[in-house]
Design an enzyme around this catalytic site. Sequence first.
Site, mmCIF file in Angstrom:
data_model
loop_
_atom_site.group_PDB
_atom_site.id
_atom_site.type_symbol
_atom_site.label_atom_id
_atom_site.label_comp_id
_atom_site.label_asym_id
_atom_site.label_seq_id
_atom_site.Cartn_x
_atom_site.Cartn_y
_atom_site.Cartn_z
ATOM 1 C CD GLU A 231 -2.452 1.427 2.532
ATOM 2 O OE1 GLU A 231 -2.743 0.569 3.377
ATOM 3 O OE2 GLU A 231 -2.480 2.653 2.753
ATOM 4 C CB CYS A 268 -2.808 5.664 3.738
ATOM 5 S SG CYS A 268 -3.833 4.758 4.893
#
Lengths: 496, 496
Positions: A231, A268
């Site tokens: 990720e 994020c």
Amino acid sequence: MTATAADLDRTVDDVARRATAASTPLAQAAPAVRADALRRAAAALGDHADELVALAQAETGLAETRLRGELTRTRVQLRLFAQVVTEGSYLDVRLDEADPDFVLGPRPDLRRTLWPVGPVLNFAASNFPFAFSVAGGDTAAALAVGCPVIVKAHPGHPRLSERVAGLVGAALVEAGLPEGTLQLVAAQDAGVALLDHPAVRAAAFTGSQRVGQLLAARAAARPTPIPFFGELGSVNPVLVTEAALRERADTLLAGYVASVSGSAGQLCTKPGFLLVPEGTAYDAAVVAAAADVPEHRLLNPAIADGYERRVAQALGADGVRVVHAGTLRRDDDEQGWVTPTVAAVSLDDLRAAGPTLLDEVFGPFSVIVEYPAGTDLADVVAELFPGNLTVTLHLGAHEADADRAALVARLGGHAGRVLLGGWPTGVAVTPAMQHGGPWPATTTDGTSVGTAAVGRFLRGVTYQDAPQELLPPPLRDDNPWDVPRTVSPRGASQQW
Amino acid sequence: MTATAADLDRTVDDVARRATAASTPLAQAAPAVRADALRRAAAALGDHADELVALAQAETGLAETRLRGELTRTRVQLRLFAQVVTEGSYLDVRLDEADPDFVLGPRPDLRRTLWPVGPVLNFAASNFPFAFSVAGGDTAAALAVGCPVIVKAHPGHPRLSERVAGLVGAALVEAGLPEGTLQLVAAQDAGVALLDHPAVRAAAFTGSQRVGQLLAARAAARPTPIPFFGELGSVNPVLVTEAALRERADTLLAGYVASVSGSAGQLCTKPGFLLVPEGTAYDAAVVAAAADVPEHRLLNPAIADGYERRVAQALGADGVRVVHAGTLRRDDDEQGWVTPTVAAVSLDDLRAAGPTLLDEVFGPFSVIVEYPAGTDLADVVAELFPGNLTVTLHLGAHEADADRAALVARLGGHAGRVLLGGWPTGVAVTPAMQHGGPWPATTTDGTSVGTAAVGRFLRGVTYQDAPQELLPPPLRDDNPWDVPRTVSPRGASQQW
């Protein structure tokens, strides 16, 4: 080979051997045992909450309330995965009965299940010292389906990592899982050597695009390549229509600043860009909201360095104007303390600036982009924000029409999660969550939050004409694990 | 840029643009429409069976019976995927109701579905001119879930490829699917340029390990990497116990030779190795069976060249003995005509020979390996055959015990399909089939045969708090596509 290199090899081989030894017993452990182990791990974390939160505060500078919430989330997700294990539909079991009259000629007895890939290497993240670290989502998902896990600790919270690994590791073994089910390595070169090790069958990573790309390339260049679930970067654009602003500008702009500055912007899903129509008056509301945000410590000096550099680059791009100038202060330990900075730019200048402005800035920085009337927002996303974890669209109360449906459908091609209103920060841990999106949001399709995360650590295996005694439990006639199964009966193919 | 290079770019861009234009309407086409289109495609192939089989015979040299069976299989799998589309569980729809009392704080309304990745590039195989070519399994799986497909034709059957693309493409458009749903390119450089093209979102490949690795590396090195589903080499070891041989040596050895020589050995599941106990008497039975196999034409001169080279290499390895010497004859068109060759080697000599002997030989060649008493067959597979499409175990009637269960469990770690008895050639197209295994059998976990094949061309998308009007059909409250859905009701998290 130097003594140190030999030591490293020994450590890595030993860790790999222990993980390999745990693989088969862990894969074969009954779901009730694995589920019980995950619940015991959650309980162990809860029993030591005060100690763990204090350690995490000292090592990361994150606020106590945030860390307590994150620890609760971590315990809840362990228990949620326990439910997934017990329920069993993740195995996607398919049984084809032997069929002498099969439309393509006699069909054997075929039984397919998903099965754990084997040892998983999990590179822990810095920004979630509980939820994306030693006992976090990737670890929970891999353990749930029966993969041994080797965690490469993040250097930002070494003592916390050790303590969590100790507590959780002990709980897993107490529950009857093999030694070697959960292991921790601290050294960076050990992490890299394990990524190269034939015993490791998949890797998970949460971190920067630069490091993630290096590790992904390394996983792909092995003699036996393995899947690498990274990720990486995401800037999470938020698109606002004129009608939405007309209806609720103040609420929107305050919500934006809150989402940008929560956890000091080290999330994020932080909105890196807010797209508003040209001529929107936003300065006063942004300044008012940002001025109220107290100073927060960044996770570590390296993140402060990166933040300082990237903000300077972004603010140096042509046409960028500062709306609210935040601060970055260094303390005696080189730690960075920040308040949010919000800038503004026209769509044309953003396009001209390219990566300088478009690449993620990790920290409480965001850019308001003014788009001309008549702009096709889906075109803008396709051109400038093609791969993100999230994209958010704020519409007016009466804008849910066919044109907007087409817009939303196109947005779904560029993000893992499409929000209609609200803010992308605050990711629910739940079956319908998708936390992963087109490159560079993630290296490989798959989610790292929510129960669908288990799919990354499984592969299909079919058994053909096997006697009952030789089948794995979910494929036996008596279905001892009591998992849901889809049966293709004999004779059915005649209708195809 | 030369005129030719400019022409190529124009062609590639045009193909990519048409595929992109088809993406959204195809993804949104109702399942009934997509299913009807697949059935019409199957019907179009059936209506022209004689013509197509004749073309395929002329271009590939495969036997008429085999080709008629393959065409039937191709039609059946199109219809099977039509069922998958209509049934809808492949979308894995998950609905989380908004929950103010969610254990981690208020949960929004979350709705997740799998959704087509977008245009898929499919490199057709040479050895299945119908079933792994223009309208084969990869194409059917991608179309089923709503991905436009660009097929790179295999140069081994260009006229057949054109004809099938014309017939199937017309059937799809007649059914209401957009132009650009299925396109064909013939030039190799067009295929490579499309693999690099940003419009292409996934690729499927069936072919050699060498070419597959090159293309996989290229897909991974794009500015925006894409998943590459390559089915590469597999040698499909068959393990035979002493008891099995004692009970049925003649049947076993005749079955072995038949499996090796079917379709002139040009099958991804051809058994490349038969492992038998030292001292087994197999020569007479193998020679008897092999002598009965008529000469078959190899697919094309390049395959004949490769076969000749690899057989010579393998037979030149130390300790290799010829059991039955087959033939390779060239005709005036450079085509190769073959009968099967079977060799024998000890386990130690096989180990010493390494890749010379261990790498796949594409064609009717196989090696009998004699293993000493007491050999752990799972260790042998782990060491010498670590990644295969299939592994087959022939046991005696009374050997299904706990030791053998442990053996079978370990074999499952090295192959996508574990057969207890029987032969790996002849792959059933059915829900429980897994045709894909650890590297180098496939580049990425996933199956290219059976209904689970659709999973390769899907990615998860979650919609948060979206009004009904803006949701894709499978996520709407009224469920217009009537797909199965898993609901997490409000309040349920209190039990976690």
